[in-house]
Design a protein around this motif. Structure first.
Motif, PDB file in Angstrom:
ATOM      1  N   VAL A   1     -82.727-104.920 -46.088  1.00  0.00           N
ATOM      2  CA  VAL A   1     -81.338-104.485 -45.868  1.00  0.00           C
ATOM      3  C   VAL A   1     -80.473-104.710 -47.105  1.00  0.00           C
ATOM      4  O   VAL A   1     -79.593-103.898 -47.411  1.00  0.00           O
ATOM      5  CB  VAL A   1     -80.758-105.195 -44.621  1.00  0.00           C
ATOM      6  CG1 VAL A   1     -80.727-106.703 -44.801  1.00  0.00           C
ATOM      7  CG2 VAL A   1     -79.376-104.670 -44.296  1.00  0.00           C
TER       8      VAL A   1
ATOM      9  N   ASN B   1     -72.379 -98.426 -41.581  1.00  0.00           N
ATOM     10  CA  ASN B   1     -72.695 -99.862 -41.626  1.00  0.00           C
ATOM     11  C   ASN B   1     -72.965-100.394 -40.223  1.00  0.00           C
ATOM     12  O   ASN B   1     -73.892-101.182 -40.018  1.00  0.00           O
ATOM     13  CB  ASN B   1     -71.535-100.641 -42.260  1.00  0.00           C
ATOM     14  CG  ASN B   1     -71.615-100.629 -43.776  1.00  0.00           C
ATOM     15  OD1 ASN B   1     -72.690-100.772 -44.336  1.00  0.00           O
ATOM     16  ND2 ASN B   1     -70.471-100.434 -44.409  1.00  0.00           N
TER      17      ASN B   1
ATOM     18  N   MET C   1     -80.912-102.840 -37.918  1.00  0.00           N
ATOM     19  CA  MET C   1     -81.489-104.093 -38.440  1.00  0.00           C
ATOM     20  C   MET C   1     -81.654-105.111 -37.315  1.00  0.00           C
ATOM     21  O   MET C   1     -82.648-105.809 -37.219  1.00  0.00           O
ATOM     22  CB  MET C   1     -80.582-104.700 -39.524  1.00  0.00           C
ATOM     23  CG  MET C   1     -80.466-103.902 -40.779  1.00  0.00           C
ATOM     24  SD  MET C   1     -82.035-103.338 -41.417  1.00  0.00           S
ATOM     25  CE  MET C   1     -82.856-104.871 -41.661  1.00  0.00           C
TER      26      MET C   1
ATOM     27  N   SER D   1     -79.758-113.572 -41.781  1.00  0.00           N
ATOM     28  CA  SER D   1     -78.786-112.933 -42.688  1.00  0.00           C
ATOM     29  C   SER D   1     -78.424-113.900 -43.806  1.00  0.00           C
ATOM     30  O   SER D   1     -78.358-113.506 -44.975  1.00  0.00           O
ATOM     31  CB  SER D   1     -77.519-112.539 -41.921  1.00  0.00           C
ATOM     32  OG  SER D   1     -77.807-111.569 -40.948  1.00  0.00           O
TER      33      SER D   1
ATOM     34  N   ILE E   1     -70.537-106.350 -47.890  1.00  0.00           N
ATOM     35  CA  ILE E   1     -70.465-106.941 -46.542  1.00  0.00           C
ATOM     36  C   ILE E   1     -69.002-107.145 -46.150  1.00  0.00           C
ATOM     37  O   ILE E   1     -68.584-106.851 -45.025  1.00  0.00           O
ATOM     38  CB  ILE E   1     -71.249-108.264 -46.483  1.00  0.00           C
ATOM     39  CG1 ILE E   1     -72.731-107.988 -46.733  1.00  0.00           C
ATOM     40  CG2 ILE E   1     -71.073-108.960 -45.125  1.00  0.00           C
ATOM     41  CD1 ILE E   1     -73.549-109.217 -47.019  1.00  0.00           C
TER      42      ILE E   1
ATOM     43  N   MET F   1     -67.974-116.544 -41.690  1.00  0.00           N
ATOM     44  CA  MET F   1     -69.340-116.079 -41.921  1.00  0.00           C
ATOM     45  C   MET F   1     -69.816-116.458 -43.326  1.00  0.00           C
ATOM     46  O   MET F   1     -70.899-117.031 -43.496  1.00  0.00           O
ATOM     47  CB  MET F   1     -69.402-114.560 -41.721  1.00  0.00           C
ATOM     48  CG  MET F   1     -70.809-114.009 -41.646  1.00  0.00           C
ATOM     49  SD  MET F   1     -70.796-112.272 -41.232  1.00  0.00           S
ATOM     50  CE  MET F   1     -70.323-111.591 -42.800  1.00  0.00           C
TER      51      MET F   1
ATOM     52  N   TYR G   1     -72.796-118.856 -44.801  1.00  0.00           N
ATOM     53  CA  TYR G   1     -73.811-118.391 -45.764  1.00  0.00           C
ATOM     54  C   TYR G   1     -73.841-119.304 -46.977  1.00  0.00           C
ATOM     55  O   TYR G   1     -74.904-119.691 -47.459  1.00  0.00           O
ATOM     56  CB  TYR G   1     -73.523-116.954 -46.196  1.00  0.00           C
ATOM     57  CG  TYR G   1     -73.737-115.915 -45.123  1.00  0.00           C
ATOM     58  CD1 TYR G   1     -74.335-116.236 -43.915  1.00  0.00           C
ATOM     59  CD2 TYR G   1     -73.313-114.603 -45.302  1.00  0.00           C
ATOM     60  CE1 TYR G   1     -74.529-115.280 -42.921  1.00  0.00           C
ATOM     61  CE2 TYR G   1     -73.502-113.641 -44.320  1.00  0.00           C
ATOM     62  CZ  TYR G   1     -74.105-113.995 -43.132  1.00  0.00           C
ATOM     63  OH  TYR G   1     -74.285-113.045 -42.145  1.00  0.00           O
TER      64      TYR G   1
HETATM   65  O1  LIG Z   1     -77.941-106.105 -41.633  1.00  0.00           O
HETATM   66  C1  LIG Z   1     -77.386-107.175 -41.520  1.00  0.00           C
HETATM   67  N1  LIG Z   1     -78.007-108.321 -41.148  1.00  0.00           N
HETATM   68  C2  LIG Z   1     -79.425-108.274 -40.785  1.00  0.00           C
HETATM   69  C3  LIG Z   1     -79.557-108.750 -39.340  1.00  0.00           C
HETATM   70  C4  LIG Z   1     -81.027-108.894 -38.983  1.00  0.00           C
HETATM   71  C5  LIG Z   1     -81.752-109.785 -39.961  1.00  0.00           C
HETATM   72  C6  LIG Z   1     -81.630-109.301 -41.393  1.00  0.00           C
HETATM   73  C7  LIG Z   1     -80.173-109.152 -41.788  1.00  0.00           C
HETATM   74  C8  LIG Z   1     -75.894-107.342 -41.813  1.00  0.00           C
HETATM   75  C9  LIG Z   1     -75.278-106.134 -42.570  1.00  0.00           C
HETATM   76  C10 LIG Z   1     -73.851-106.478 -42.990  1.00  0.00           C
HETATM   77  C11 LIG Z   1     -73.185-105.286 -43.677  1.00  0.00           C
HETATM   78  C12 LIG Z   1     -73.207-104.058 -42.795  1.00  0.00           C
HETATM   79  C13 LIG Z   1     -74.619-103.705 -42.360  1.00  0.00           C
HETATM   80  C14 LIG Z   1     -75.294-104.874 -41.675  1.00  0.00           C
HETATM   81  N2  LIG Z   1     -75.689-108.587 -42.554  1.00  0.00           N
HETATM   82  C15 LIG Z   1     -74.893-109.572 -42.121  1.00  0.00           C
HETATM   83  C16 LIG Z   1     -74.212-109.590 -40.861  1.00  0.00           C
HETATM   84  C17 LIG Z   1     -72.870-109.472 -40.654  1.00  0.00           C
HETATM   85  C18 LIG Z   1     -72.504-109.544 -39.289  1.00  0.00           C
HETATM   86  C19 LIG Z   1     -73.605-109.681 -38.461  1.00  0.00           C
HETATM   87  C20 LIG Z   1     -73.580-109.748 -37.002  1.00  0.00           C
HETATM   88  C21 LIG Z   1     -74.772-109.925 -36.301  1.00  0.00           C
HETATM   89  C22 LIG Z   1     -74.731-109.993 -34.923  1.00  0.00           C
HETATM   90  C23 LIG Z   1     -73.505-109.870 -34.241  1.00  0.00           C
HETATM   91  C24 LIG Z   1     -72.325-109.701 -34.958  1.00  0.00           C
HETATM   92  C25 LIG Z   1     -72.357-109.622 -36.349  1.00  0.00           C
HETATM   93  S1  LIG Z   1     -75.043-109.751 -39.376  1.00  0.00           S
HETATM   94  N3  LIG Z   1     -74.855-110.575 -42.986  1.00  0.00           N
HETATM   95  C26 LIG Z   1     -75.672-110.232 -44.015  1.00  0.00           C
HETATM   96  C27 LIG Z   1     -76.011-110.926 -45.181  1.00  0.00           C
HETATM   97  C28 LIG Z   1     -76.902-110.342 -46.068  1.00  0.00           C
HETATM   98  C29 LIG Z   1     -77.451-109.071 -45.803  1.00  0.00           C
HETATM   99  C30 LIG Z   1     -77.107-108.364 -44.625  1.00  0.00           C
HETATM  100  C31 LIG Z   1     -76.227-108.963 -43.759  1.00  0.00           C
END
Ligand SMILES: O=C(NC1CCCCC1)[C@H](C1CCCCC1)n1c(-c2ccc(-c3ccccc3)s2)nc2ccccc21
Length: 233
Positions: free
Chosen positions: A30, A44, A51, A93, A113, A126, A130
Motif C-alpha cells: 500500500v 483513498n 487493504m 499500518s 495519509i 494516529m 505511529y
Molecule cells: O491502507 C492503509 N492501511 C493498511 C490497512 C491494512 C494493513 C496495511 C495498511 C491506510 C491508508 C491511509 C491512506 C488512505 C488509504 C489507506 N493506512 C493507514 C490508515 C489510516 C486509517 C486507518 C483506519 C483503519 C481502520 C479504521 C479506520 C481507519 S488505516 N495508516 C497507514 C500508514 C501507512 C500506510 C498506509 C496506511
C-alpha cells in the motif's frame, strides 16, 4: 543480573510465529501505491476498504498458524478475530509506516495519509501512535509476537473461555519478554514500553468507526465483512 535463556520450545514457537507473520504480507504494498499517485478522497477510501479486506484474510491465516488457536472453541476463535481486527490493522499500518524508505518518501507518505480524507481530529493521535511505534525500533520477532499477543487478548467481548485464551497468550508474553531483554539489553523497561503501546493502540481503535464515517466524502460504502469488523452501518 538474571541470565535470560530462551528454551528450545520458545525458539520453536517464535520461529512458527515469525514465519506465519512473514508469509502473510499484504499482497500489494500500500505504501508503494500511495507514493505512486495522489488519489482523491473517494479513491483513498476505496483503497482503505480493499487493504482492510485483504488484511482481514491475512490476519485469519496468521492466527490459524498460532499453535493451539484452532483448538479453541469456534465461537471464541471468531470473537478473538473480530475483537482484534482493527487493532491489528493499525499495528500493521504503523509497521508499514515505520519502514525506512528512500529519502523523502516517508515525508510524502505522511503527507498523502494526512490528505487522504481522514478527519483532522484523528490525524494527530494516529501519527502519535505511529511515531511511538517507530521510536521502539521493533525487531521482526517483536512485531510478529506483539501481533499474536494482540489477537490472543482474553478479555475481548463475547469470549467465553478466558482461561483457554490466557493459556495461549502467556507463552507468547514470556518469550516476548525474553526477546526484548536479549535484543534491547540497554533498555530494561523496553518490554513494558512495548506493552504500553497496546494500550495506546486500544485508544486509537476506540475512534475507528468515527474515523470511517467522518471520512471527508458522502455516502461511505462498506462491504458486509467490513461492517462486521468495523462496527459501521
Ligand atoms: O491502507 C492503509 N492501511 C493498511 C490497512 C491494512 C494493513 C496495511 C495498511 C491506510 C491508508 C491511509 C491512506 C488512505 C488509504 C489507506 N493506512 C493507514 C490508515 C489510516 C486509517 C486507518 C483506519 C483503519 C481502520 C479504521 C479506520 C481507519 S488505516 N495508516 C497507514 C500508514 C501507512 C500506510 C498506509 C496506511
Amino acid at each position: 543480573k538474571e541470565k535470560v535463556e530462551i528454551t528450545k520450545e520458545q525458539k520453536a514457537l517464535t520461529k512458527v510465529i515469525v514465519e506465519a507473520y512473514n508469509r502473510h504480507q499484504i499482497p500489494q504494498d500500500v505504501a508503494k501505491k500511495l507514493l505512486q499517485d495522489q488519489y482523491s478522497v473517494e479513491e483513498n477510501f476505496l483503497l482503505l476498504t480493499e487493504m482492510a479486506t485483504s488484511q482481514v484474510q491475512v490476519i485469519v491465516e496468521f492466527t490459524k498458524s498460532i499453535p493451539g488457536f484452532l483448538s479453541l472453541d469456534h465461537e471464541d476463535q471468531i470473537a478473538l478475530l473480530k475483537g482484534s481486527a482493527v487493532e491489528a490493522m493499525f499495528l500493521r499500518s504503523a509497521q508499514v509506516f515505520s519502514k525506512k524508505m528512500p529519502n523523502g518518501h516517508n515525508g510524502i507518505l505522511e503527507e498523502r495519509i494526512r490528505k487522504s480524507g481522514i478527519s483532522e481530529e484523528f490525524i494527530t493521535p494516529m501519527f502519535n501512535f505511529y511515531k511511538s511505534i517507530i521510536g521502539l525500533h521493533m525487531s521482526l520477532e517483536e512485531q510478529a509476537l506483539l501481533t499474536a499477543i494482540t489477537i490472543l487478548t482474553p478479555d475481548r467481548p463475547y469470549v467465553k473461555d478466558h482461561q483457554a485464551v490466557e493459556k495461549l497468550q502467556e507463552p507468547m508474553l514470556d518469550v516476548l519478554r525474553k526477546v526484548c531483554v536479549l535484543q534491547h539489553p540497554q533498555e530494561p523497561q523496553y518490554f513494558a514500553r512495548l506493552l504500553g503501546r497496546l494500550t495506546e493502540l486500544r485508544t486509537l481503535t476506540h475512534y475507528h468507526a468515527e474515523m470511517l464515517t467522518s471520512w471527508r466524502m458522502n455516502d461511505h460504502k462498506f462491504t458486509p465483512l467490513l461492517c462486521e469488523i468495523w462496527d459501521v452501518q
